[in-house]
Structures are given as C-alpha cells and as structure tokens.
Design a protein around this motif. Sequence first.
Motif, mmCIF file in Angstrom:
data_model
loop_
_atom_site.group_PDB
_atom_site.id
_atom_site.type_symbol
_atom_site.label_atom_id
_atom_site.label_comp_id
_atom_site.label_asym_id
_atom_site.label_seq_id
_atom_site.Cartn_x
_atom_site.Cartn_y
_atom_site.Cartn_z
ATOM 1 N N ALA A 161 0.837 -1.207 0.000
ATOM 2 C CA ALA A 161 0.000 0.000 0.000
ATOM 3 C C ALA A 161 0.868 1.251 0.000
ATOM 4 C CB ALA A 161 -0.925 -0.012 1.207
ATOM 5 N N LEU A 162 1.934 1.241 0.808
ATOM 6 C CA LEU A 162 2.843 2.386 0.870
ATOM 7 C C LEU A 162 3.531 2.631 -0.470
ATOM 8 C CD1 LEU A 162 4.680 1.881 4.290
ATOM 9 C CD2 LEU A 162 3.249 3.838 3.688
ATOM 10 N N ALA A 163 3.920 1.533 -1.121
ATOM 11 C CA ALA A 163 4.687 1.634 -2.359
ATOM 12 C C ALA A 163 3.898 2.321 -3.474
ATOM 13 C CB ALA A 163 5.133 0.245 -2.817
ATOM 14 N N ARG A 164 2.581 2.402 -3.312
ATOM 15 C CA ARG A 164 1.773 3.054 -4.347
ATOM 16 C C ARG A 164 2.162 4.523 -4.517
ATOM 17 N NH1 ARG A 164 -3.859 0.651 -1.926
ATOM 18 N NH2 ARG A 164 -3.693 -1.458 -2.777
ATOM 19 N N ILE A 165 2.562 5.158 -3.414
ATOM 20 C CA ILE A 165 2.911 6.575 -3.519
ATOM 21 C C ILE A 165 4.250 6.749 -4.226
ATOM 22 C CG2 ILE A 165 4.229 6.921 -1.358
ATOM 23 C CD1 ILE A 165 2.490 9.470 -0.995
ATOM 24 N N LYS A 166 5.008 5.661 -4.341
ATOM 25 C CA LYS A 166 6.285 5.711 -5.051
ATOM 26 C C LYS A 166 6.133 5.337 -6.517
ATOM 27 C CE LYS A 166 9.917 4.136 -2.908
ATOM 28 N NZ LYS A 166 10.876 3.287 -2.178
ATOM 29 N N SER A 167 4.924 5.036 -6.936
ATOM 30 C CA SER A 167 4.720 4.662 -8.334
ATOM 31 C C SER A 167 4.735 5.914 -9.204
ATOM 32 C CB SER A 167 3.393 3.926 -8.516
ATOM 33 O OG SER A 167 2.306 4.835 -8.546
ATOM 34 N N GLY A 168 5.256 5.770 -10.420
ATOM 35 C CA GLY A 168 5.329 6.900 -11.322
ATOM 36 C C GLY A 168 3.967 7.479 -11.651
ATOM 37 N N LYS A 169 2.956 6.623 -11.798
ATOM 38 C CA LYS A 169 1.623 7.080 -12.158
ATOM 39 C C LYS A 169 1.011 7.935 -11.065
ATOM 40 C CE LYS A 169 -2.121 7.484 -14.528
ATOM 41 N NZ LYS A 169 -2.126 8.351 -15.726
ATOM 42 N N VAL A 170 1.110 7.477 -9.824
ATOM 43 C CA VAL A 170 0.509 8.223 -8.714
ATOM 44 C C VAL A 170 1.256 9.531 -8.486
ATOM 45 C CG1 VAL A 170 0.033 8.190 -6.231
ATOM 46 C CG2 VAL A 170 -0.480 6.179 -7.611
ATOM 47 N N LEU A 171 2.599 9.484 -8.514
ATOM 48 C CA LEU A 171 3.373 10.709 -8.328
ATOM 49 C C LEU A 171 3.086 11.702 -9.449
ATOM 50 C CD1 LEU A 171 5.498 12.426 -6.943
ATOM 51 C CD2 LEU A 171 7.271 11.181 -8.205
ATOM 52 N N GLN A 172 3.021 11.233 -10.681
ATOM 53 C CA GLN A 172 2.761 12.134 -11.793
ATOM 54 C C GLN A 172 1.362 12.748 -11.697
ATOM 55 O OE1 GLN A 172 2.360 10.674 -15.909
ATOM 56 N NE2 GLN A 172 4.072 12.005 -16.467
ATOM 57 N N THR A 173 0.395 11.971 -11.217
ATOM 58 C CA THR A 173 -0.951 12.507 -11.026
ATOM 59 C C THR A 173 -0.943 13.597 -9.959
ATOM 60 O OG1 THR A 173 -1.971 10.397 -11.661
ATOM 61 C CG2 THR A 173 -3.338 11.927 -10.401
ATOM 62 N N LEU A 174 -0.196 13.379 -8.877
ATOM 63 C CA LEU A 174 -0.064 14.398 -7.841
ATOM 64 C C LEU A 174 0.560 15.672 -8.427
ATOM 65 C CD1 LEU A 174 -0.264 15.152 -4.816
ATOM 66 C CD2 LEU A 174 2.055 14.248 -4.553
ATOM 67 N N LEU A 175 1.598 15.509 -9.245
ATOM 68 C CA LEU A 175 2.230 16.661 -9.887
ATOM 69 C C LEU A 175 1.243 17.390 -10.800
ATOM 70 C CD1 LEU A 175 5.696 15.103 -10.898
ATOM 71 C CD2 LEU A 175 5.166 16.477 -8.874
ATOM 72 N N ALA A 176 0.428 16.632 -11.515
ATOM 73 C CA ALA A 176 -0.549 17.235 -12.425
ATOM 74 C C ALA A 176 -1.583 18.052 -11.656
ATOM 75 C CB ALA A 176 -1.241 16.142 -13.246
ATOM 76 N N LEU A 177 -2.002 17.565 -10.498
ATOM 77 C CA LEU A 177 -2.969 18.301 -9.677
ATOM 78 C C LEU A 177 -2.381 19.624 -9.202
ATOM 79 C CD1 LEU A 177 -4.375 15.290 -7.624
ATOM 80 C CD2 LEU A 177 -5.678 16.664 -9.254
ATOM 81 N N TRP A 178 -1.112 19.582 -8.778
ATOM 82 C CA TRP A 178 -0.457 20.819 -8.339
ATOM 83 C C TRP A 178 -0.233 21.762 -9.524
ATOM 84 C CZ3 TRP A 178 1.029 22.791 -3.596
ATOM 85 C CH2 TRP A 178 0.778 21.963 -2.489
ATOM 86 N N SER A 179 0.135 21.212 -10.664
ATOM 87 C CA SER A 179 0.336 22.045 -11.846
ATOM 88 C C SER A 179 -0.960 22.746 -12.238
ATOM 89 C CB SER A 179 0.845 21.193 -13.010
ATOM 90 O OG SER A 179 0.988 21.965 -14.185
ATOM 91 N N TYR A 180 -2.064 22.018 -12.185
ATOM 92 C CA TYR A 180 -3.355 22.632 -12.509
ATOM 93 C C TYR A 180 -3.703 23.699 -11.482
ATOM 94 C CZ TYR A 180 -8.157 23.197 -14.007
ATOM 95 O OH TYR A 180 -9.327 23.738 -14.477
ATOM 96 N N GLY A 181 -3.377 23.437 -10.212
ATOM 97 C CA GLY A 181 -3.602 24.445 -9.176
ATOM 98 C C GLY A 181 -2.841 25.724 -9.471
ATOM 99 N N ASN A 182 -1.603 25.594 -9.978
ATOM 100 C CA ASN A 182 -0.825 26.765 -10.379
ATOM 101 C C ASN A 182 -1.538 27.538 -11.486
ATOM 102 O OD1 ASN A 182 2.645 26.655 -9.752
ATOM 103 N ND2 ASN A 182 1.224 25.221 -8.832
ATOM 104 N N GLN A 183 -2.077 26.807 -12.448
ATOM 105 C CA GLN A 183 -2.738 27.443 -13.587
ATOM 106 C C GLN A 183 -3.977 28.211 -13.172
ATOM 107 O OE1 GLN A 183 -3.448 24.776 -16.895
ATOM 108 N NE2 GLN A 183 -1.458 23.795 -16.670
ATOM 109 N N GLN A 184 -4.763 27.609 -12.265
ATOM 110 C CA GLN A 184 -6.020 28.253 -11.884
ATOM 111 C C GLN A 184 -5.851 29.222 -10.709
ATOM 112 O OE1 GLN A 184 -9.006 25.485 -10.554
ATOM 113 N NE2 GLN A 184 -7.858 24.830 -8.753
ATOM 114 N N GLY A 185 -4.669 29.216 -10.091
ATOM 115 C CA GLY A 185 -4.425 30.129 -8.985
ATOM 116 C C GLY A 185 -5.123 29.728 -7.711
#
Length: 384
Positions: free
Chosen positions: A97-121
């Motif tokens: 379960a812990l290792a899921r946060i180390k997966s490329g897909k989950v980390l990239q999704t987290l990055l995408a959420l933050w990137s979108y947050g930057n865009q929308q302010g």
Amino acid sequence: MKNKDEQKQDDIKVYLADTKAKQMTLFNNPIDTERAFGMSREFTDNLKRLTDEITPEQAEESFKYEGKTFKGKRGDLALRVIDDKQEIKTAEQFYSALARIKSGKVLQTLLALWSYGNQQGSFIFSGTRLNKIMKTLLKTKTGNYSQDQKRAFTEAIHRLRDFEIYLDQTITDTDDKGKRQKVIKRDFYKLIDLVGATYAKRKKDIIDPETGRVIRAKGTADESVIIKLYGELLPRFNKGIMRGRLYSRGLLELDANKDERAILLGFKLLTRFDQLRQGAKGKDLVSDNNLYIKLDRKTLIEWADYGQTDEVNKGVANQHLIKTLNKLVEINCLRDYEPKKLTTDDALKITLYPSAIAIKPPAKDDQTLKIEAPADQTGQDKIE
C-alpha cells in the motif's frame, strides 16, 4: 479601432497578467509558469524524505510498532495509510500500500494536480472537470480521453486519497496552573481531500461471472471514472505562505507506463536543485546556469532504482541509467550531464546540470555554487 491581431495580443497580455497575479497568491516566490510549476517547499521536502525511506524492512518495522503509519527515521514525520475497508492485515500488504505513492503514475498525477492548481491560482477544485486536469498531463489531438485513460487517472486520485501525512513540531504549552512546558504538536494533512465527485451512471448491470448475481446495477454511479472533482490539495496546510519548489513541466510529458524511473528520478533531482537554488527567505540566489549536483555512480544508481539490476550486471544498469538521464534531458529537466560514458566504478563522479526553469535572479544577487551538492542518503537535505 484595433484589428484582430492587435486585439488578440491585448487579450493574451491580459490573460498572462491575470495568470501571474493568481499564481503570486499561491507562493511567495515568482514562478515562470510556461516552464515550471510550484509545490509547497515543506510538503515536497518531507514527501521526498519519506518516500526515500520506504523499504520493505522499514515498512515491516513500522507495521510492527505503529500499525498502518509509516514513521520516518527522525520520528517527526509520518505517512498514514487510510484503510477504511480493513484490507491490510500483514506487513507485506502494508508495504504494498505504501509503495503506491512511489509509483510513477501516482506521483505524476499528484504533480498534475499541483500544476493545474498553479494554472487556476487555487488549491481548491470546485466541480473541476477531470478532462481539464488531464490536459496538463496527457496530450490528444481531439482533447478527448478514452475511458481507460480516465479510469487510470481516477484510480491514481483515489490512491492519493488513501494517504495522510503528519508533521510534529515542538511548542510551548501552558497548563491550567500556568506552568509552561515543551510539548509536541502534531498536525495531520491529507494529500488530497476529495469531498465530492460527479460520476456517470452505469449503462448496464455488472454481473458476477461465478454466481450470476448483479453486483453493480444499471443506473448506479460508476465510481471508476470521475467526471467532476470537488476537493482541496493539503487542506489546512499553510501552502501559500512558503516557497513553491520549482518543478519542470517536462515531468508531465513523460509516459508513466514507460518512463516511471525517469519521473521518480526527475522529482528527486528537481527537489534537490531547488533546495540549492534557494537562498534566504525563499529568494533565488543561485541561477540555473550556476547549479549542479555531483553524485557518485552508486548513489545515482540507487536514486534511479537500478540497484537490483546493478547487482546482476553493472553494464546493463549503466545502459538503463544513461537512457533515463537522456530522457530527462529530452524533456528539459536536465540540461546536460557528464561524463557521457559511464564506467562501472561505483566511486565515479557524475555531474548533473538543470535546465533553466527559474526566473533568473538579478546579477548582483546571483551566486556561484561554491560547494558540491552532497549525496543525500539520510533524507536530511534541508537547505535554509
């Protein structure tokens, strides 16, 4: 009367000014949103430290004494797995379960959420369509995404919901008798608090092939695909009062299915670059032209997660590492690295240079990095 081209240019200027104004409300440092996006410094530093420490052995130790909470080596930081269905019964299941946060897909999704947050302010999603967030990550000619792509993205968001981070800090407390004493204040934060979602209705019954029983009825919510998202990144965390760590938008261009190690290594390197870039009070004092990280081969192999391959065949591990580094150069996370030809000597020093993603500091403030970026093997890499 302005012509169409002049009006278009004016509209672009207004849009960029509005975007910059919104972005500046998120962090206390300016960010070139064309090349980079920001994530709260304290959060990313702690996330990197925790994920570096997650191993089967450490997970087993934590599970034995802390249950479903993975405690960092310092003891002031932990990651809790939310297991409402009580599916985690063993240390192996806990690590999985812990290792899921180390997966490329989950980390990239987290990055995408933050990137979108930057865009929308804003860090808040108020009925945000999943398609809009996915556009920061997946490019299509039509702008539409397949159900499989939406399911994968939705699953990654649900994975992120399963994690809660906590931070300890020592404070002074006064009891009922007026006596002052040092105590530990612990704050809990969800990586993303999903408070609501809009789902499509199922178009047909889902039937158990063994029993023939209807397990999901036609007309019920199809939870595997989110249409609209309601929630917030790190609610209650003082995200906007600190520096936004800089991450190249190139990380969002990688294919999580093929380039997982490049995503994970890129995140580690970019975190480290920004720690070295940062001066006092969050001000950039080292320009990207003067930044570099120098690591020995053994450490870089570990950072890229090629340790097992290296034990079997160092030459093959080198080939994988070079391919990953070239991928990071291709997507503008790295400008260059040297030497280009790697030997199998674990003590070989490899120097990595970042692509330019930061706004260049004034010449009078720009400093040359006078020390080599040390290999961080303890996770204690905080730069003030």
